[in-house]
Every structure is written in structure tokens, then in C-alpha cells.
Design an enzyme around this catalytic site. Structure first.
Site, PDB file in Angstrom:
ATOM      1  N   ASP A 483     -20.309 -51.770  -4.161  1.00 16.87           N
ATOM      2  CA  ASP A 483     -19.829 -51.419  -2.819  1.00 16.87           C
ATOM      3  C   ASP A 483     -20.886 -51.035  -1.934  1.00 16.87           C
ATOM      4  O   ASP A 483     -20.715 -50.896  -1.320  1.00 16.87           O
ATOM      5  CB  ASP A 483     -18.905 -50.902  -3.166  1.00 16.87           C
ATOM      6  CG  ASP A 483     -17.896 -52.003  -2.421  1.00 16.87           C
ATOM      7  OD1 ASP A 483     -17.476 -53.038  -1.604  1.00 16.87           O
ATOM      8  OD2 ASP A 483     -16.337 -51.719  -2.904  1.00 16.87           O
TER       9      ASP A 483
HETATM   10  C1  GLC Z   1     -14.531 -49.121  -6.580  1.00 16.68           C
HETATM   11  C2  GLC Z   1     -13.732 -49.979  -5.539  1.00 16.68           C
HETATM   12  C3  GLC Z   1     -13.952 -51.555  -5.798  1.00 16.68           C
HETATM   13  C4  GLC Z   1     -15.587 -51.848  -6.237  1.00 16.68           C
HETATM   14  C5  GLC Z   1     -16.231 -50.545  -7.574  1.00 16.68           C
HETATM   15  C6  GLC Z   1     -17.457 -51.303  -7.822  1.00 16.68           C
HETATM   16  O1  GLC Z   1     -13.962 -49.557  -7.777  1.00 16.68           O
HETATM   17  O2  GLC Z   1     -12.513 -50.203  -5.560  1.00 16.68           O
HETATM   18  O3  GLC Z   1     -13.983 -52.545  -5.547  1.00 16.68           O
HETATM   19  O4  GLC Z   1     -16.022 -53.145  -7.380  1.00 16.68           O
HETATM   20  O5  GLC Z   1     -15.527 -48.579  -6.763  1.00 16.68           O
HETATM   21  O6  GLC Z   1     -18.804 -50.174  -6.348  1.00 16.68           O
HETATM   22  C1  GLC Z   2     -17.186 -46.252  -1.746  1.00 21.37           C
HETATM   23  C2  GLC Z   2     -16.913 -45.849  -3.515  1.00 21.37           C
HETATM   24  C3  GLC Z   2     -17.004 -47.411  -4.193  1.00 21.37           C
HETATM   25  C4  GLC Z   2     -16.175 -47.338  -3.770  1.00 21.37           C
HETATM   26  C5  GLC Z   2     -16.035 -47.616  -2.024  1.00 21.37           C
HETATM   27  C6  GLC Z   2     -14.478 -48.274  -1.556  1.00 21.37           C
HETATM   28  O1  GLC Z   2     -17.760 -46.711  -1.820  1.00 21.37           O
HETATM   29  O2  GLC Z   2     -18.355 -44.855  -3.438  1.00 21.37           O
HETATM   30  O3  GLC Z   2     -17.082 -46.612  -5.659  1.00 21.37           O
HETATM   31  O4  GLC Z   2     -15.688 -49.008  -4.327  1.00 21.37           O
HETATM   32  O5  GLC Z   2     -16.108 -46.704  -1.705  1.00 21.37           O
HETATM   33  O6  GLC Z   2     -14.570 -48.731  -0.670  1.00 21.37           O
END
Ligand code: GLC
Ligand code: GLC
Length: 811
Positions: A483
Site C-alpha cells: 500500500d
Molecule cells: C497492511 C495492509 C495490507 C497491505 C500491507 C502492506 O497490512 O492491511 O492490505 O497489503 O499493509 O502494505
Molecule cells: C498505511 C500502512 C500500511 C497499510 C495502509 C492501510 O499505509 O503503512 O501498512 O497497508 O496504511 O491503509
């Protein structure tokens, strides 16, 4: 320092001192009513939706960290204490907290008085029971008061924390027969209320926080408790609470037992009131009657225990390694259920007011629980598919109460659609139930058009195919699984969403990880079509995957590993040409899982590069070198200080893909070494560094670039749970559901002499015994099913009786 230990026989983690490095949490509830509870009885509960139907107020980001909860105060002469230590933090003579499956039992002792309390949510009901016993271990008679205390949240947890011009006036309660009813907004559009009651008649109550706690006092020194007397206050606005006082006279060595009920009840619109202004308490009375006696509470506890034993009985393993054993048999599966229930929405770290159910997260959560809860998995898959739009993109998140997609974040995370084929395939392999493919769920924007699940799956693959970039690789959109890799956003304004501030229309940034994921999804879909007897459709899909593999080899290979992405201007991300972020873990994992480079040495090279550049004793870091500064064109990833989160933290989730990839190449040593390196149970040995619960996975452990390497954060709700279970059970032990039956094909360390697995699969129980007398990593020499030799490694569902004896010899 040691804070506790595993009790493997009772499937409990026993915490022996309350001042754990962080609050160590457990979950209560498995259907509609949930709570989180810490080892000091902190936490909150809610009905279905942690944002919209919150019962208890919880103070996030507070000092102390874990503030507010289900507190019992003991007033014993001049001494005031809590069996869970907090909030008074009066030193205890004895303390123990046992986090078990769906319950938490806390025991505190002070000056010869012991208080034991077990908190749990009974099956089929929407309440918590607090089963309390007070024992006088001293040789003299004692008089003491016990106060049960909760603070109500005014339902919408977000509004509750922010909208004070309204909330200071809306709070309402009723008190009847010594029970406190929280009825804020019941007079208008709500037909639900909450209650806090005790089966013993209280000597007093309070419902106004100012009266019970005070205005200038804290929960560590509530006025009413210090005074030894509740004031029978009625809250009008401000902060409604529930406080019940019980007075006990205990002879030497005598004990008293009682229980509190903290729950949620609904009325039908026409039955809301018994008379004007007086809520109909009938639903509460029915529950209170059923739980009038301790025996009923105890029976409910036993039922819960039996429920978990039965669930976990679906998969149990006997293995030599104690860490693997306890994770597989108890804690990992337990955590998988928590993620099924809550996705990433509600914990001590996830406030429950944000993201609700994530599309990609919830699909992945299915993988670890489909063997335990196939029916719930099926329902969840249908809910998820219903948030896909008719153009193939998916709402990134939806609210569990309303099941509506969150339009503030919308869609356009281009990995999202591809997780559905993986999850549906897992459901089909587990259950053989092809009827799900015909289930009609429609699209989020065109509900009249009743698309089937199979339509959704097809659309998901097509979405990727219709959204390719200049190199024939999938466009990334707002982001893929990572993300924080935001290649189309360019945000320079503080506070803006890294993922959504950019306009992704016309985006050119491409993701090699999605390319690998697409190949894996195609393989699953081909298996599915074969299972349906549609061999031509299966072959056609495999050809589509081959095309993508060609693009990956051509444009997604960097010489020693797979590239991560191309940015919006076509520059490489995750290449040795980069100064920072030269190699990323996700594309190595997914390209191998997608079958890229298995026969030409690329897969091996890529995984060796992971070993050489990313592996650490605490797990595999996400990328290297860490980004030292913020890079506009990379987004959130570079916003984190080096070593944290996606910027070169050990992001547990993606470690599991490498474990699986290593088994695909037969390296059982490395797969298991990686497994142990991030296994929470092994962290007991370095708990003062690790800090998080040693019984569940955390989202992240600080990487080697961080000032605090080895420190874990954000435990419990992480995709790691499901994937770690899949990696260990299906790929290391190799007991893997397939469309055609249960496959046994382990990939283990050479030193293991064997192991056993009991696996319930499609209505039969398989008792599998694997022996590895020749000390190999992989390779099934022979399998006997009920004494009959089997050719190949897949046991067809019809082979053997109800109890199937499977003997496997490796060599
Ligand atoms: C968090 C989010 C997931 C994402 C991950 C890596 O665990 O819930 O959707 O894939 O971060 O950014
Ligand atoms: C933030 C976090 C990431 C997660 C995301 C979810 O970007 O760093 O880990 O997946 O929020 O919305």
C-alpha cells in the site's frame, strides 16, 4: 526478563507479571459480538462493527497505553486494588493472566484476598460474561467492596472521540433492578441499547463518570471507590458509565462467586418502549435469566472450550519442533480466526474506526480459515465479490455492519481483484463445493445485474489484462499489495492520503508483483476449470499466464532478481540500477509463486538474492537499501524512517511467500529457517527487544536499518496469520488440499525424522504419518492409503474409509 510462558496442554499463554513490554492482547467472541482484552483487563467490545456499534470507550494513544477496560476494583480497608493490576497499579502479592481460546482469566491476590475473573463471550449470544470469584485466604473475617466498572462509548467510536458539542448532551442511561442500561440515542434512531448487570444484587451503582471517577481524578483513583461507596448517580449527558458495587463479608477461607453481564440488545421498532421514555428491557431479561446461575456461566464456558477443541481438531500436527507445534496446533489457527472475524479493523493498534474489511486482506484471510469455517468463508467470499464494481475494480474496503464499500477510498488498487480467484480456489479445494461459482451476488454499482461468482473471477483476470502498461505488465493503480509504494501519487502536502491524492487515470506505473500474482491466479483458475471438466477453458487461461510470464522475463527481470515495478515515468524500481530500493521481496515471492523462472534458474537466483540481501536473523526485510529520504515519486514507502514498515522493515506477511517459494524449489532447510526466524514463539528468548505478544504474529518487526532492530509492532491483525499457516501446513508439512483431493508432499529440514498430521478434509479424517528415515528435504517415495499403495501424491476423496490411515515414506 520473562513475562510468561506457553501452557501448551491447556492452549493458554500464561502471563506472570502484569508489566509486559506492551499490552498483550486477546480476543473474545466469534460471531457477532467481539472484544479485545489485554493482560490487565483493558480493551473494549462491540457488536459487529468496531466503529459503528462500539459499546466501550477505549483511549487510544494514551498514557498508559492501554487505558480503559473491564475493570474490577477491590476496596479492602484502606487498600484499593485491581486483580489485573491496572488501573490502580497497586502492587499485587500474586498475579496471573491466562489468555486462552476466546477467554481471558485473570487472577490477582492482595493481603490474603484473591480475586479470579474469567472474561468470555458465550457462543450464540451478544454479551460478555465476567465470572468472578473472591476468596478470603486469610484466617480472619473480611469485609470488602468490589466495584465493576465500564465506560460507555456513544456507539459511533469516531464521533464519540470528536463530536463533543453534541456528545456532552446526548448521553442517557436507565437503571432498573440494579442493572445499568446505556440508552444514548435510543430515543431517536437507534433500537439497540447496552447493559451492565450483575447476577448478585448490587449495593449501589453509578452511571455518571464525574460522580464515580471525578472530574480531576483518573481511573487509577476513582472517587467512589476511594470513598467505598457508589453515589447512585444518573448520567445526563457528559460521560455515562456503568459502575456496580457489591459488598462482601467473607469468613476465613470463605469465597463468593458472582458474574457480570456486559452486552448488547436490540428491539423491534414497535416494541422499543414499555411506556413512554422507558426502554423495553425484555431482551436483556431473557439473557439475564438464562445466565442467572453460575452453573449456566460455567456451562457456557465449557461449550466455548468444546467449540474450539472441535474447530482446531480439523488440523493437528505432531512435530518435533515445539515452536512449530504450538503455532500450528493452537495459536496460528486461533489468530487466523481473529483475522477472519475482524480483518484489519479492531485491535489495540487498529482503532476500528478506519478501514473496516479490506478487500485484499479479507480474501487472504480466507486462506487460513477455510478448513475451520467453510460456511463463513463462503459468506465472506460472496460479501467481498459484491463490493467489486462492474469494470472489475473493487472497493478497497467495506464496513462490516453495512457491507457497503467505503467510497472515500474507492477502488483502483490493482492487485485487489486478483485475490478473489485465490480465495475462491482455496474454498473449492477445501470443500469441493462448486455451487459457490453459481452464487449470484451482482456488482457494487449494478446490483440488478446479478453476476455470479464465476463472472467475478473472470472479470478479475480481465481487469488485469485490460490494464496493462507500456511493458505489458499490469498497471499498479493507487498501489498493489504494498500500500505504500505509491507510484502515481506525488504528494507533497502533509496529511494528504498517499494512496488517493494522485489521479491514477492515465497512470503508466506497472507492478511486477501484480504480474506474478496474476500468473498465480491464472493457475488457480485453470485448476478450477479442469475441476469443472472444462479442459479447453483451462488451457486457454494457462496460455494467458504464459504471455504474462513472457513479459515478466522480458521486462521484469533484473539479472539477479525480479524488478519490483516501473514508475510513472518508466524508471525501474527494485533494480540494481537504483541507488536505494534495489531489491524488493514481494516480486521475488510472487513471481516464483506464479511459476516464473522455475525451469531456467531465475527463480533460484532470485531467492538466493533474497537470502543474500534481505534475510536477517529476525526475518526477511522488505527491501534494501532502505530509502534514506522522502521520494515524491515513490510515495508513502519512503515516508517511513529506514527500517520501519514498508521501508525495509521486516513485514512478516511477505516473509511467508518466500517460505513457500523455497519449498517450491525444494529447499526445506531454508524454508524452515525463515519460518523460525519470524515465528513469535521463538521471540520469548528476546522478548525485551521484541516486545509484542509471543503467541501471535505482528505486522512488522523493525529491520536492521532501524534504531530498534527486532522490535515488533501492530500484533494480531495481519495477513501473516493466514499465510504463515498455509506455508507451514501446506508447504512445509505439505498437507495440501487440491481440487482433486488431499495432496501430501512435504518439504522439511533433513534432520526431521518424520511427523504426524490429523486432518479433517471433505468429511473424512486423515491420520497421516510421514517418515523421513533417509533424511531428505523433499520427495515422496511411497504413500499407502489404508494399506493400499497410492500412485502420485494426491489422495482422491473417495479413497479409504471415514478414518483414513495414510503412511508416507520420504526418500
Ligand atoms: C497492511 C495492509 C495490507 C497491505 C500491507 C502492506 O497490512 O492491511 O492490505 O497489503 O499493509 O502494505
Ligand atoms: C498505511 C500502512 C500500511 C497499510 C495502509 C492501510 O499505509 O503503512 O501498512 O497497508 O496504511 O491503509
Amino acid at each position: 526478563m520473562q513475562y510468561g510462558h506457553f501452557d501448551d496442554v491447556n492452549r493458554e499463554y500464561v502471563i506472570t507479571r502484569p508489566d509486559t513490554p506492551l499490552p498483550w492482547i486477546n480476543y473474545l467472541g466469534c460471531e457477532d459480538f467481539f472484544g479485545i482484552i489485554s493482560n490487565t483487563a483493558g480493551g473494549y467490545c462491540f457488536y459487529r462493527d468496531a466503529r459503528l456499534r462500539r459499546l466501550l470507550r477505549y483511549r487510544y494513544n494514551n498514557v498508559p497505553l492501554d487505558s480503559n477496560g473491564r475493570y474490577l476494583y477491590i476496596k479492602d480497608g484502606a487498600t484499593v486494588w485491581n486483580p489485573g493490576w491496572k488501573p490502580t497499579r497497586t502492587p499485587l502479592d500474586k498475579y496471573e493472566c491466562r489468555h486462552g481460546l476466546g477467554y481471558t482469566a485473570i487472577r490477582g491476590e492482595k493481603n490474603g484476598i484473591e480475586v479470579r475473573v474469567t472474561y468470555f463471550v458465550p457462543l450464540g449470544d451478544s454479551l460478555e460474561l465476567w465470572d468472578v470469584t473472591v476468596c478470603n485466604h486469610s484466617p480472619r473475617a473480611r469485609s470488602l467492596s468490589l466495584f465493576g466498572f465500564v465506560e460507555w462509548c456513544l456507539w459511533d467510536a469516531q464521533d464519540d472521540m470528536t463530536n463533543f458539542q453534541r456528545n456532552f448532551s446526548t448521553g442517557q442511561v436507565e437503571v432498573e433492578d440494579g442493572a445499568v442500561f446505556h440508552v444514548t440515542e435510543y430515543r431517536e434512531r437507534r433500537n439497540h441499547f447496552a447493559y451492565f448487570a450483575c447476577n448478585a444484587k448490587p449495593a449501589g451503582f453509578d452511571t455518571a463518570r464525574d460522580a464515580f471517577v471525578g472530574v480531576h481524578e483518573g481511573l487509577d483513583c476513582p472517587r467512589a471507590v476511594l470513598a467505598g461507596r457508589c453515589t447512585n448517580s444518573l448520567a445526563h449527558g457528559w460521560a455515562p458509565v456503568g459502575a456496580l458495587q457489591l459488598d462482601f463479608n467473607l469468613k476465613p477461607h470463605a469465597s463468593r462467586r458472582c458474574h457480570f453481564l456486559l452486552g448488547y440488545a436490540e428491539n423491534r421498532e414497535e416494541q422499543k418502549y414499555v411506556r413512554p421514555g422507558v426502554a423495553n428491557k425484555a431482551p436483556f431479561r431473557a439473557v439475564a435469566k438464562r445466565f442467572a446461575k453460575s452453573a449456566a456461566v460455567e456451562a457456557a464456558r465449557r461449550q466455548l472450550q468444546a467449540h474450539w477443541e472441535k474447530l482446531l481438531g480439523t488440523f493437528q500436527a505432531e512435530v518435533e519442533d515445539p515452536h512449530l507445534a504450538r503455532m500450528l496446533n493452537t495459536w496460528n489457527q486461533y489468530q487466523c480466526v481473529a483475522t477472519l472475524n475482524l480483518s484489519r479493523s479492531a485491535s489495540g493498534y487498529e482503532t476500528g474506526i478506519g478501514r473496516g474489511m479490506g478487500y485484499r486482506d479479507s480474501n487472504q484471510d480466507i486462506l487460513g480459515v477455510v478448513h475451520l469455517a467453510p460456511q463463513r468463508a463462503r459468506e465472506r467470499l460472496c460479501d467481498l465479490a459484491a463490493t467489486q464494481l462492474s469494470d472489475g475494480t473493487c472497493f478497497h474496503q467495506y464496513q462490516p455492519l453495512t457491507k457497503k464499500g467505503n467510497s472515500d477510498i474507492g477502488g483502483g488498487f490493482n492487485d485487489d481483484p486478483l485475490w478473489l480467484p485465490l480465495a475462491v480456489a482455496a474454498y473449492l479445494k477445501e470443500t469441493g463445493d462448486a455451487s459457490i461459482l453459481k452464487a449470484k451476488v451482482g456488482y457494487a454499482d449494478k446490483n440488478q445485474k446479478k453476476a455470479t461468482i464465476l463472472d467475478h473471477l473472470e472479470l478479475s483476470l480481465r481487469y488485469t489484462e485490460h490494464n496493462l502498461g507500456p511493458h505489458g505488465l499490469p498497471l499498479i493503480g493507487h498501489a498493489d499489495w504494498n500500500d505504500c509504494l505509491n507510484l502515481n501519487c506525488f504528494s507533497s502536502t502533509p496529511g494528504e492520503s498517499f494512496q488517493c491524492a494522485g489521479d491514477i487515470r492515465g497512470s503508466r506505473a506497472e507492478s511486477v508483483m501484480i504480474a506474478g500474482l496474476y500468473c498465480a491466479a491464472c493457475t488457480e483458475m485453470a485448476g478450477l476449470y479442469e475441476f469443472l471438466g472444462q479442459a479447453e477453458a483451462a488451457r486457454a487461461i494457462l496460455r494467458r499466464a504464459e504471455t504474462m510470464r513472457g513479459a515478466i522475463v522480458k521486462h521484469g527481470w533484473d539479472g539477479g532478481w525480479f524488478l519490483r515495478a516501473y514508475d510513472a515515468r518508466g524508471r525501474k524500481i527494485g533494480s540494481r540500477e537504483c541507488e536505494e530500493g534495489q531489491i524488493f521481496v514481494e516480486s521475488q515471492g510472487w513471481c516464483v509463486l506464479g511459476g516464473v523462472g522455475l525451469n531456467d534458474g531465475r527463480a533460484r537466483l532470485a531467492l538466493d538474492s533474497v537470502k543474500a540481501r534481505l534475510a536477517t536473523p529476525n526475518g526477511i526485510v522488505l527491501q534494501q537499501p532502505a530509502y534514506a529520504t522522502y521520494h515524491l515519486h515513490l510515495g508513502e514507502i519512503s515516508s517511513y524512517p529506514p527500517g520501519y514498515k514498508e521501508n525495509a522493515g521486516i513485514f512478516s506477511h511477505n516473509n511467508t511467500w518466500i517460505q513457500i517459494a523455497e519449498t517450491m524449489l525444494g529447499n526445506g532447510e531454508r524454508a524452515f529457517e525463515y519460518y523460525l526466524s519470524m515465528c513469535p514463539s521463538t521471540k520469548e528468548a528476546q522478548i525485551d527487544t521484541y516486545r509484542a505478544e509471543p503467541y501471535v504474529y505482528a505486522q512488522m518487526t523493525a529491520g536492521r536499518d532501524a534504531p530498534t532492530p527486532g522490535e515488533a509492532k501492530n500484533s494480531w491483525l495481519t495477513g501473516t496469520a493466514s499465510w504463515a499457516f498455509v506455508a507451514a501446513s501446506q508447504h512445509i508439512l505439505g498437507v495440501k488440499p487440491t481440487f482433486k483431493g488431499l495432496c501430501i508432499d512435504p518439504c522439511i529440514p533433513r534432520a526431521w525424522r518424520g511427523f504426524k498430521v490429523r486432518r479433517v478434509f471433505r468429511g473424512k479424517t486423515y491420520h497421516i504419518e510421514v517418515s523421513n528415515l533417509r533424511g531428505v528435504n523433499r520427495g515422496v517415495k511411497k504413500i499407502a492409503v489404508d494399506g493400499e499403495p497410492l500412485s502420485g501424491t494426491v489422495i482422491p476423496p473417495e479413497a479409504g474409509g471415514k478414518e483414513v490411515r495414510v503412511r508416507v515414506e520420504l526418500g
